[in-house]
Scaffold this motif. Sequence first.
Motif, mmCIF file in Angstrom:
data_model
loop_
_atom_site.group_PDB
_atom_site.id
_atom_site.type_symbol
_atom_site.label_atom_id
_atom_site.label_comp_id
_atom_site.label_asym_id
_atom_site.label_seq_id
_atom_site.Cartn_x
_atom_site.Cartn_y
_atom_site.Cartn_z
ATOM 1 N N LYS A 63 -6.555 13.607 26.858
ATOM 2 C CA LYS A 63 -5.477 13.290 27.920
ATOM 3 C C LYS A 63 -4.698 14.455 28.504
ATOM 4 O O LYS A 63 -4.182 15.360 27.384
ATOM 5 C CB LYS A 63 -4.509 11.941 27.403
ATOM 6 N N ILE A 64 -4.510 14.748 29.610
ATOM 7 C CA ILE A 64 -3.750 15.886 29.929
ATOM 8 C C ILE A 64 -2.553 15.278 30.685
ATOM 9 O O ILE A 64 -2.651 14.470 31.561
ATOM 10 C CB ILE A 64 -4.522 16.686 30.801
ATOM 11 N N THR A 65 -1.267 15.616 30.407
ATOM 12 C CA THR A 65 -0.051 15.278 31.055
ATOM 13 C C THR A 65 0.870 16.507 31.374
ATOM 14 O O THR A 65 0.637 17.476 30.889
ATOM 15 C CB THR A 65 0.634 14.196 30.257
ATOM 16 N N ILE A 66 1.732 16.033 32.486
ATOM 17 C CA ILE A 66 2.697 17.090 32.831
ATOM 18 C C ILE A 66 3.908 16.497 33.001
ATOM 19 O O ILE A 66 4.136 15.500 33.338
ATOM 20 C CB ILE A 66 2.441 17.904 34.179
ATOM 21 N N GLU A 67 5.025 17.051 32.189
ATOM 22 C CA GLU A 67 6.350 16.387 31.889
ATOM 23 C C GLU A 67 7.386 17.845 31.876
ATOM 24 O O GLU A 67 7.338 18.254 31.104
ATOM 25 C CB GLU A 67 6.613 15.472 30.953
ATOM 26 N N LEU A 71 2.771 21.303 30.392
ATOM 27 C CA LEU A 71 1.533 20.569 30.391
ATOM 28 C C LEU A 71 1.032 20.445 28.931
ATOM 29 O O LEU A 71 0.967 21.266 28.207
ATOM 30 C CB LEU A 71 0.338 21.602 31.049
ATOM 31 N N THR A 72 0.664 19.130 28.707
ATOM 32 C CA THR A 72 0.157 18.907 27.264
ATOM 33 C C THR A 72 -1.357 18.401 27.174
ATOM 34 O O THR A 72 -1.443 17.377 28.157
ATOM 35 C CB THR A 72 1.161 17.772 26.835
ATOM 36 N N LYS A 74 -3.598 16.297 24.624
ATOM 37 C CA LYS A 74 -3.830 15.724 23.314
ATOM 38 C C LYS A 74 -5.029 14.749 23.357
ATOM 39 O O LYS A 74 -5.600 14.403 24.423
ATOM 40 C CB LYS A 74 -2.524 14.893 23.231
ATOM 41 N N GLU A 99 -2.779 18.017 19.459
ATOM 42 C CA GLU A 99 -1.710 18.166 20.686
ATOM 43 C C GLU A 99 -1.407 19.507 20.981
ATOM 44 O O GLU A 99 -1.045 20.254 20.055
ATOM 45 C CB GLU A 99 -0.525 17.220 20.717
ATOM 46 N N SER A 101 0.760 22.107 24.028
ATOM 47 C CA SER A 101 1.709 21.993 25.116
ATOM 48 C C SER A 101 2.005 23.559 25.420
ATOM 49 O O SER A 101 1.767 24.390 24.570
ATOM 50 C CB SER A 101 2.989 21.443 24.779
#
Length: 142
Positions: A63-67, A71-72, A74, A99, A101
Amino acid sequence: MLARRNYFDPFVELQREIDRLFEDFVRPSRFDTTHFPKVDVYETDKEVVIEAELPGLKKDDVKITIEDNVLTIKGERKFNREDKGKNYKIIERAEGYFERSFGLPEYVDMEKIKAKFNDGVLTIELPKKETKDKKVIDIQVE
């Protein structure tokens, strides 16, 4: 002839010991899995690219997320090991949650980020925002 004494020698030795302790603390061991996945990050004229090694995983395992411009990546690596009747001598393939980041620079266009997964390598392409020619102003010093 008297030997010249340097009163800072104890401090030099203390600094060496402190440096050695920090090197030992931050140096990952050969079996350290906290830095999984291993990554390469490079930049071209048009984009920043992150390539992460994820052997044995499928794209659905990641899973790739941006907050907040971070960018993370995990996921979780699982093995179905049947330990019954096996006397392992070496186990280096780590399993478990991971994980990583990365802080993203301001010039990355967040709306155009793409990711692809091929042969155990995750490639994330972070295009740069198109910028107009920067105006340079000379300021006179009085």
